[in-house]
Write an enzyme that holds these catalytic residues in place. Structure first.
Site, PDB file in Angstrom:
ATOM      1  CG  ASN A   2     -58.958  33.819 -40.802  1.00 41.06           C
ATOM      2  OD1 ASN A   2     -59.647  33.773 -42.064  1.00 41.06           O
ATOM      3  ND2 ASN A   2     -59.106  32.462 -40.807  1.00 41.06           N
ATOM      4  CG  HIS A  36     -52.362  32.606 -37.894  1.00 44.49           C
ATOM      5  ND1 HIS A  36     -52.540  33.625 -36.786  1.00 44.49           N
ATOM      6  CD2 HIS A  36     -52.864  31.961 -38.778  1.00 44.49           C
ATOM      7  CE1 HIS A  36     -54.313  31.841 -37.160  1.00 44.49           C
ATOM      8  NE2 HIS A  36     -54.064  31.653 -38.353  1.00 44.49           N
ATOM      9  CG  HIS A  86     -53.881  31.718 -43.299  1.00 46.65           C
ATOM     10  ND1 HIS A  86     -53.401  30.516 -43.295  1.00 46.65           N
ATOM     11  CD2 HIS A  86     -54.559  32.535 -42.269  1.00 46.65           C
ATOM     12  CE1 HIS A  86     -54.844  30.127 -41.849  1.00 46.65           C
ATOM     13  NE2 HIS A  86     -54.697  31.680 -40.956  1.00 46.65           N
ATOM     14  N   GLY A  99     -63.235  33.260 -38.657  1.00 43.49           N
ATOM     15  CA  GLY A  99     -62.166  31.777 -38.533  1.00 43.49           C
ATOM     16  C   GLY A  99     -61.287  31.810 -38.394  1.00 43.49           C
ATOM     17  CD  GLN A 100     -57.933  35.352 -33.590  1.00 44.21           C
ATOM     18  OE1 GLN A 100     -58.801  35.800 -34.046  1.00 44.21           O
ATOM     19  NE2 GLN A 100     -56.788  35.217 -33.678  1.00 44.21           N
ATOM     20  CB  SER A 101     -59.284  27.899 -35.345  1.00 46.50           C
ATOM     21  OG  SER A 101     -57.896  28.024 -36.314  1.00 46.50           O
ATOM     22  CG  ASP A 133     -51.725  26.414 -42.302  1.00 50.20           C
ATOM     23  OD1 ASP A 133     -52.162  24.800 -41.956  1.00 50.20           O
ATOM     24  OD2 ASP A 133     -52.591  27.137 -42.122  1.00 50.20           O
TER      25      ASP A 133
END
Ligand SMILES: [Zn+2]
Length: 135
Positions: free
Chosen positions: A85, A98, A100, A91-93, A29
């Site tokens: 997320n 994916h 983390h 909070g998924q952007s 990341d």
């Protein structure tokens, strides 16, 4: 469709790739919570967790375990969080699913800071029933 993760898969965007096979790719990341914060994604694009077919999800979680082991060994990490997320509210952007893997160390100053609730009389059963009815 614009997707930075698909660009990474197609090598039209750069990333610090850690592992790659036919179905899955893992890379660092670029905005780590702790150094070594790793992402693991399927090479096929799925917007979120619920859309990933079981066989690809199975490979994704297998590789997530392999990467977690490497983080423990390679970084002397004392633990890790696996986070996914799903949805903007969570909070998924980036809408390419994916996992983390966040390496954790004692006193690393990172916390999810949960505001734990209590169930009122009988309401725990109500919540359980709503979920079980949807199974
Ligand atoms: Zn994508």
């Amino acid at each position: 469709m614009d997707c930075i993760f698909c660009d990474i898969i197609n090598k039209s965007a750069s990333a610090e790739v850690l592992f790659e096979n036919e179905k899955v790719i893992s890379f660092l990341d670029i905005r780590p919570i702790n150094y070594g914060h790793t992402l693991v994604i399927t090479k096929n694009h799925f917007d979120n967790f619920l859309l990933v077919p079981d066989d690809e999800l199975s490979e994704l979680i297998r590789v997530t375990k392999v990467m977690s082991n490497a983080i423990i060994k390679g970084l002397n990490s004392e633990g890790f969080n696996i986070v996914a997320n799903t949805g903007r509210a969570a909070g998924q952007s980036i809408f390419h699913f994916h996992f983390h893997i966040i390496p954790r160390f004692r006193n690393d100053n990172f916390s999810f800071k949960p505001n734990l609730k209590s169930y009122d009389n009988g309401s725990m059963k109500e919540f359980a029933e709503k979920i079980k009815m949807a199974l």
